[in-house]
Scaffold this motif. Sequence first.
Motif, PDB file in Angstrom:
ATOM      1  N   GLY A 111       0.782  -1.307  -0.019  1.00 59.45           N
ATOM      2  CA  GLY A 111      -0.065  -0.103  -0.042  1.00 59.45           C
ATOM      3  C   GLY A 111       0.876   1.221  -0.030  1.00 59.45           C
ATOM      4  O   GLY A 111       2.125   1.200   0.179  1.00 59.45           O
ATOM      5  N   GLY A 112       0.219   2.433  -0.317  1.00 57.83           N
ATOM      6  CA  GLY A 112       0.768   3.701  -0.161  1.00 57.83           C
ATOM      7  C   GLY A 112       1.497   4.078  -1.546  1.00 57.83           C
ATOM      8  O   GLY A 112       1.942   3.281  -2.156  1.00 57.83           O
ATOM      9  N   GLY A 113       1.888   5.435  -1.516  1.00 55.87           N
ATOM     10  CA  GLY A 113       2.665   5.854  -2.622  1.00 55.87           C
ATOM     11  C   GLY A 113       4.033   6.117  -2.295  1.00 55.87           C
ATOM     12  O   GLY A 113       4.494   5.825  -1.175  1.00 55.87           O
ATOM     13  N   SER A 114       4.667   6.880  -3.151  1.00 57.59           N
ATOM     14  CA  SER A 114       6.086   7.146  -2.630  1.00 57.59           C
ATOM     15  C   SER A 114       6.323   8.022  -1.472  1.00 57.59           C
ATOM     16  O   SER A 114       7.444   7.562  -0.873  1.00 57.59           O
ATOM     17  N   SER A 115       5.432   8.842  -1.104  1.00 54.74           N
ATOM     18  CA  SER A 115       5.698   9.895   0.125  1.00 54.74           C
ATOM     19  C   SER A 115       5.308   8.779   1.229  1.00 54.74           C
ATOM     20  O   SER A 115       6.246   8.757   2.124  1.00 54.74           O
ATOM     21  N   LEU A 118       8.582   6.350   1.525  1.00 55.90           N
ATOM     22  CA  LEU A 118       9.833   7.183   2.047  1.00 55.90           C
ATOM     23  C   LEU A 118       9.323   7.450   3.680  1.00 55.90           C
ATOM     24  O   LEU A 118      10.451   7.291   4.417  1.00 55.90           O
ATOM     25  N   GLY A 119       8.227   7.795   4.033  1.00 59.79           N
ATOM     26  CA  GLY A 119       7.886   7.815   5.477  1.00 59.79           C
ATOM     27  C   GLY A 119       8.188   6.474   6.084  1.00 59.79           C
ATOM     28  O   GLY A 119       8.879   6.571   7.398  1.00 59.79           O
ATOM     29  N   ARG A 120       7.696   5.566   5.752  1.00 57.19           N
ATOM     30  CA  ARG A 120       8.212   4.086   6.408  1.00 57.19           C
ATOM     31  C   ARG A 120       9.906   4.029   6.462  1.00 57.19           C
ATOM     32  O   ARG A 120      10.363   3.602   7.471  1.00 57.19           O
ATOM     33  N   LEU A 121      10.183   4.254   5.384  1.00 59.05           N
ATOM     34  CA  LEU A 121      11.702   4.031   5.362  1.00 59.05           C
ATOM     35  C   LEU A 121      12.288   4.712   6.484  1.00 59.05           C
ATOM     36  O   LEU A 121      13.094   4.404   7.139  1.00 59.05           O
ATOM     37  N   GLY A 151       6.629  -0.761  -4.795  1.00 65.14           N
ATOM     38  CA  GLY A 151       6.665  -0.315  -6.194  1.00 65.14           C
ATOM     39  C   GLY A 151       7.268   0.995  -6.360  1.00 65.14           C
ATOM     40  O   GLY A 151       7.194   1.205  -7.600  1.00 65.14           O
ATOM     41  N   GLU A 152       7.686   1.691  -5.448  1.00 68.83           N
ATOM     42  CA  GLU A 152       7.827   3.118  -5.615  1.00 68.83           C
ATOM     43  C   GLU A 152       9.202   3.241  -5.800  1.00 68.83           C
ATOM     44  O   GLU A 152       9.531   4.375  -5.969  1.00 68.83           O
ATOM     45  N   GLY A 153      10.225   2.396  -6.072  1.00 75.91           N
ATOM     46  CA  GLY A 153      11.431   2.697  -6.306  1.00 75.91           C
ATOM     47  C   GLY A 153      12.248   3.363  -5.180  1.00 75.91           C
ATOM     48  O   GLY A 153      13.108   3.974  -5.398  1.00 75.91           O
ATOM     49  N   VAL A 154      11.856   3.039  -4.003  1.00 76.72           N
ATOM     50  CA  VAL A 154      12.606   3.498  -2.672  1.00 76.72           C
ATOM     51  C   VAL A 154      13.607   2.418  -2.332  1.00 76.72           C
ATOM     52  O   VAL A 154      13.041   1.163  -2.190  1.00 76.72           O
ATOM     53  N   LEU A 155      14.897   2.619  -2.688  1.00 78.43           N
ATOM     54  CA  LEU A 155      16.125   1.724  -2.850  1.00 78.43           C
ATOM     55  C   LEU A 155      16.347   1.462  -1.246  1.00 78.43           C
ATOM     56  O   LEU A 155      16.345   2.313  -0.309  1.00 78.43           O
ATOM     57  N   ILE A 156      16.281   0.019  -0.879  1.00 77.10           N
ATOM     58  CA  ILE A 156      16.848  -0.651   0.235  1.00 77.10           C
ATOM     59  C   ILE A 156      17.674  -1.578   0.053  1.00 77.10           C
ATOM     60  O   ILE A 156      18.047  -2.730   0.600  1.00 77.10           O
ATOM     61  N   ASP A 157      18.514  -1.538  -1.057  1.00 81.54           N
ATOM     62  CA  ASP A 157      19.524  -2.655  -1.534  1.00 81.54           C
ATOM     63  C   ASP A 157      20.793  -2.676  -0.881  1.00 81.54           C
ATOM     64  O   ASP A 157      21.583  -3.449  -1.194  1.00 81.54           O
TER      65      ASP A 157
END
Length: 169
Positions: A111-115, A118-121, A151-157
């Motif tokens: 769920g959620g969008g990019s914001s 980023l918030g959860r990250l 699927g938002e492209g927030v990298l955690i690699d």
Amino acid sequence: MRRTLLWLAVVGLAAVLVWWTQVRPQPVAVRIYFVTSADGAATVAPVERTVVGRRTPEILRAALEALLAGPSAAERARGLVTEIPAGTRLRGVTVQDGVAVIDLTEAVASGGGSSSMLGRLWQIVYTGTDVPGIAQVRILIEGAERPGLGGEGVLIDRPLSRPAVFPRF
């Protein structure tokens, strides 16, 4: 017989002293991070909690459990929210050489969008790196490395450090 009883008493006292001074969990003040609005953008804000633990992994686990529990009613009334989805659970925590590996359930990526992503990250990274001895956070989902969060492209690699200033998202 008397000597044996005395010896057992000394050993028992020593065991209690070791437990009391080296093992017994103690209350520790930590900061966990929720999301708030500032100047038209979202950012993270610290909230103090008291958790119980003695060693870094125990303290980190307790801080993350407090984070996953979400803001209190009073904190919500002050405008603090969490972007971490309900149902997200902590599967495990390890700490080695200043890097915390935090394993969460699949719900964290839903769920959620990019914001929101980023918030959860940043909630997880700031909470993790606020624990003494932890400089970086590596996020696993269901025990596996993933290139990104949702699927938002927030990298955690790779292990992540906190930025010098609170991020805006």
